[in-house]
Design a protein around this motif. Structure first.
Motif, PDB file in Angstrom:
ATOM      1  N   UNK A  71      10.055  88.297  14.825  1.00 32.39           N
ATOM      2  CA  UNK A  71      10.437  89.529  14.127  1.00 32.39           C
ATOM      3  C   UNK A  71      11.813  89.974  14.596  1.00 32.39           C
ATOM      4  N   UNK A  72      12.585  90.397  13.663  1.00 33.66           N
ATOM      5  CA  UNK A  72      13.912  90.907  13.986  1.00 33.66           C
ATOM      6  C   UNK A  72      13.806  92.400  14.279  1.00 33.66           C
ATOM      7  N   UNK A  73      14.356  92.787  15.376  1.00 32.93           N
ATOM      8  CA  UNK A  73      14.313  94.194  15.764  1.00 32.93           C
ATOM      9  C   UNK A  73      15.577  94.938  15.351  1.00 32.93           C
ATOM     10  N   UNK A  74      16.431  94.283  14.567  1.00 31.38           N
ATOM     11  CA  UNK A  74      17.686  94.915  14.162  1.00 31.38           C
ATOM     12  C   UNK A  74      17.445  96.185  13.361  1.00 31.38           C
ATOM     13  N   UNK A  75      16.449  96.163  12.472  1.00 31.29           N
ATOM     14  CA  UNK A  75      16.222  97.354  11.647  1.00 31.29           C
ATOM     15  C   UNK A  75      15.771  98.532  12.508  1.00 31.29           C
ATOM     16  N   UNK A  76      15.034  98.259  13.591  1.00 30.04           N
ATOM     17  CA  UNK A  76      14.636  99.341  14.494  1.00 30.04           C
ATOM     18  C   UNK A  76      15.852  99.877  15.259  1.00 30.04           C
ATOM     19  N   UNK A  77      16.736  98.977  15.654  1.00 29.37           N
ATOM     20  CA  UNK A  77      17.947  99.423  16.340  1.00 29.37           C
ATOM     21  C   UNK A  77      18.819 100.273  15.423  1.00 29.37           C
ATOM     22  N   UNK A  78      18.946  99.858  14.166  1.00 38.01           N
ATOM     23  CA  UNK A  78      19.740 100.635  13.218  1.00 38.01           C
ATOM     24  C   UNK A  78      19.112 102.001  12.980  1.00 38.01           C
ATOM     25  N   UNK A  79      17.794 102.065  12.868  1.00 37.83           N
ATOM     26  CA  UNK A  79      17.109 103.349  12.646  1.00 37.83           C
ATOM     27  C   UNK A  79      17.299 104.262  13.855  1.00 37.83           C
ATOM     28  N   UNK A  80      17.190 103.717  15.058  1.00 41.23           N
ATOM     29  CA  UNK A  80      17.376 104.521  16.268  1.00 41.23           C
ATOM     30  C   UNK A  80      18.816 105.014  16.375  1.00 41.23           C
ATOM     31  N   UNK A  81      19.777 104.155  16.042  1.00 45.73           N
ATOM     32  CA  UNK A  81      21.185 104.554  16.101  1.00 45.73           C
ATOM     33  C   UNK A  81      21.485 105.634  15.064  1.00 45.73           C
ATOM     34  N   UNK A  82      20.894 105.523  13.878  1.00 43.34           N
ATOM     35  CA  UNK A  82      21.100 106.533  12.839  1.00 43.34           C
ATOM     36  C   UNK A  82      20.512 107.867  13.264  1.00 43.34           C
ATOM     37  N   UNK A  83      19.316 107.849  13.835  1.00 46.67           N
ATOM     38  CA  UNK A  83      18.694 109.093  14.297  1.00 46.67           C
ATOM     39  C   UNK A  83      19.509 109.734  15.412  1.00 46.67           C
ATOM     40  N   UNK A  84      20.015 108.929  16.328  1.00 46.76           N
ATOM     41  CA  UNK A  84      20.836 109.456  17.414  1.00 46.76           C
ATOM     42  C   UNK A  84      22.131 110.058  16.874  1.00 46.76           C
ATOM     43  N   UNK A  85      22.752 109.392  15.914  1.00 43.80           N
ATOM     44  CA  UNK A  85      23.992 109.915  15.329  1.00 43.80           C
ATOM     45  C   UNK A  85      23.732 111.229  14.598  1.00 43.80           C
TER      46      UNK A  85
END
Length: 171
Positions: A71-85
Motif C-alpha cells: 500500500x502506498x502511504x503517499x495519499x495519507x502523507x498528502x492528507x496530513x500535510x494539507x490538514x497541517x497547512x
C-alpha cells in the motif's frame, strides 16, 4: 601530529626480527598451535558444475511468481500535510485579527453612567474647549430631543416660583 619520540620505552630484543620467521614456523608446526589442521568447511563434489543450472531454474520460478504491491502511504502523507497547512493558515489569520476597542463600541448608557458616577467639576466653558468645533453643525443646536414631561419636571425642581411662569397653551 606529534614528532617521533626518540626516547621510546618499548624495545625489541637484539636479533628478534632475524629469527622471527623461523620461530613462527616452529610454532605453527607444533600440534598445540591454535590453527586447526583440517579445513572447517567442505563443498560437495561437483557443486560448481551444477550451480549454473540450479540458478537458472530458480530464476525462472521467481519470474512466474505473483507480485504483491504494498500500500502506498503517499495519499495519507498528502492528507496530513494539507490538514497541517490549513491549521497553520487558520492560526495565522486569527492571530492577525486584532480586536481594537474604539469610542464607537461604547454604549451611550455606559457614557452617561460614567458622567453620573464621576464628578468631573467641568464648566460649560471647559467642555466647549474640549469639544471639536469642526464636528458640530448648526442643526445640532436647533434639534431638541427633550420630551415635554422632562422639561416640566426640570423646571419644577429647579425653579422657586413655578406658578409665576406662564405655561399655558393659550398664550
Amino acid at each position: 601530529m606529534k614528532p617521533f619520540d626518540k626516547n621510546n620505552p618499548f624495545k625489541a630484543p637484539e636479533g628478534y626480527f632475524k629469527e622471527f620467521d623461523k620461530n613462527l614456523f616452529e610454532k605453527l608446526s607444533n600440534e598445540d598451535s591454535a590453527i586447526p589442521k583440517k579445513e572447517g568447511f567442505k563443498l560437495p563434489d561437483g557443486y560448481f558444475d551444477s550451480l549454473g543450472d540450479a540458478l537458472q531454474k530458480k530464476l525462472k520460478e521467481e519470474q512466474q511468481s505473483k507480485v504483491i504491491t504494498l500500500k502506498s502511504y503517499k495519499k495519507y502523507y498528502y492528507a496530513a500535510a494539507t490538514a497541517a497547512a490549513a491549521l497553520v493558515v487558520a492560526l495565522v489569520l486569527n492571530l492577525n485579527k486584532t480586536n481594537e476597542i474604539s469610542f464607537d463600541d461604547l454604549a451611550q448608557s455606559d457614557i452617561e453612567n460614567y458622567f453620573d458616577q464621576n464628578e468631573l467639576d467641568l464648566t460649560s466653558y471647559e467642555l466647549a474647549e474640549v469639544m471639536p468645533i469642526s464636528e458640530l453643525e448648526m442643526t445640532d443646536m436647533f434639534e431638541s430631543n427633550f420630551s415635554e414631561e422632562n422639561v416640566l419636571d426640570y423646571i419644577n425642581e429647579n425653579t422657586d416660583y413655578f406658578d409665576e411662569l406662564n405655561l399655558e397653551d393659550n398664550e
